[in-house]
Design an enzyme around this catalytic site. Sequence first.
Site, PDB file in Angstrom:
ATOM      1  N   SER A 185      -5.584  12.961  47.740  1.00  9.88           N
ATOM      2  CA  SER A 185      -4.300  13.149  48.401  1.00  9.88           C
ATOM      3  C   SER A 185      -3.308  13.991  47.616  1.00  9.88           C
ATOM      4  O   SER A 185      -2.385  14.554  48.204  1.00  9.88           O
ATOM      5  CB  SER A 185      -3.663  11.787  48.705  1.00  9.88           C
ATOM      6  OG  SER A 185      -3.439  11.055  47.507  1.00  9.88           O
ATOM      7  N   HIS A 213      -7.902  11.209  54.039  1.00  8.31           N
ATOM      8  CA  HIS A 213      -7.391  12.566  54.239  1.00  8.31           C
ATOM      9  C   HIS A 213      -8.463  13.528  54.757  1.00  8.31           C
ATOM     10  O   HIS A 213      -8.155  14.706  54.970  1.00  8.31           O
ATOM     11  CB  HIS A 213      -6.792  13.097  52.941  1.00  8.31           C
ATOM     12  CG  HIS A 213      -5.500  12.450  52.577  1.00  8.31           C
ATOM     13  ND1 HIS A 213      -4.281  12.915  53.015  1.00  8.31           N
ATOM     14  CD2 HIS A 213      -5.233  11.339  51.836  1.00  8.31           C
ATOM     15  CE1 HIS A 213      -3.314  12.134  52.543  1.00  8.31           C
ATOM     16  NE2 HIS A 213      -3.864  11.173  51.832  1.00  8.31           N
ATOM     17  N   LYS A 244      -2.919   9.726  59.385  1.00  5.19           N
ATOM     18  CA  LYS A 244      -3.016  11.156  59.071  1.00  5.19           C
ATOM     19  C   LYS A 244      -3.418  11.897  60.348  1.00  5.19           C
ATOM     20  O   LYS A 244      -2.605  12.181  61.189  1.00  5.19           O
ATOM     21  CB  LYS A 244      -4.024  11.412  57.946  1.00  5.19           C
ATOM     22  CG  LYS A 244      -3.940  10.468  56.754  1.00  5.19           C
ATOM     23  CD  LYS A 244      -2.589  10.410  56.089  1.00  5.19           C
ATOM     24  CE  LYS A 244      -2.628   9.509  54.874  1.00  5.19           C
ATOM     25  NZ  LYS A 244      -1.329   9.032  54.418  1.00  5.19           N
TER      26      LYS A 244
END
Length: 400
Positions: A185, A213, A244
């Site tokens: 991240s 992610h 996300k």
Amino acid sequence: MDIFEKYRGLIARHDRMLEAAGDPFNVCMERLISPTEAIIDGKRTILFGTNNYLGLTFDPHCIEQSAAAVREQGTGTTGSRIANGTYKSHRDLETEIAGYLGKRTALVFSTGYQANLGTLVGLAGPDDIILIDADSHASIYDGCKLTGATVIRFRHNNPADLDKRLARIENKEQVKLVVVEGIYSMFGDMAPIAEFVDVKKRHGAFLMVDEAHSFGVSGDHGRGVAEAEGVEADVDFVVGTFSKSLGAIGGYAASDHPDFDTLRFVSRPYMFTASPSPATAASVRAALECMRDRPELRTRLWENARRIHQGLEALGFETCSPASPIIALRMSDEVAALTAWRRLLDHGIYVNLAVPPGTPNGVCLLRCSVSAAHSNAQIDEILRRFGEVASEILTVADAG
């Protein structure tokens, strides 16, 4: 002694930030205009640090499904999954996630943070060993603490170092769980999952991959880096988030292990937290449809990421990894990073300021994130505005 005495150093540091540039950790989005724009400090601002990778927060289908769920099921469950908090929509969502990932079982958590905590606490105990990448997310570190297991760190993205540390474990029968992330991240770099798979097989370890992610981002179907590297079947446990690419809040864990459902009555973060709202479950299911049916979103995301990455490097910024939807720009020190962050916000570009202790190796970063929803015109504007302040930013960085 005052109860906050232990934080005096941090408080003083924060006060210096406030005086110099405002509060970079408490920016208020006064009004959201779109997935890529908001009003901040009364000014229309391009969002270039929100993790909204597929731009689905304003997708009409996701919004309508969420609104319909509120009308039909109310605003919240008021209970945990083991009490009154299991709705049909939760079970349907778990079935869809498991099917999407090609796994036998999936569990839904109320946040992505809890997904890591709950999965780790359910899998490992005081007699076990967890080996984690040194750059792992805070939720992984915190989950490891809750397990009581022996925790061993290995060098970031270094399968050889993991191999060495596994070889040193004297009790070969001891349960060993290796934990890595798909895309990290802070720097946006990808893990060599296939190499980690080889190492864990040689030592009889289990492998857990946090695809927070990379879910929706990597692989032909957006299932993550393990899919992109063709080793999904060799990953024992996969964890991810809804906050996300899916544009909501919550998280999941999935596995082919026949006893994985045991976590439902041994994982305290799962057992004792109110379940996700009906609106969240509905919007996530709609977002999964978008991920499955609109692969052009991923194509657009990577086109944007490569173009912006190349453009920022051409302006003289030092990037921390190859192109990915997370673009981290290394700054010389905290003053330079803070100054750069403020100047960009003044120019209508919102990015994240990332400083120690929240960054690997004590570096200071401007952390940017790309969205499929960024238009060509917005990308032009992002690069133009970075260019306008580049000489000032880089001069401050060089002075450090």
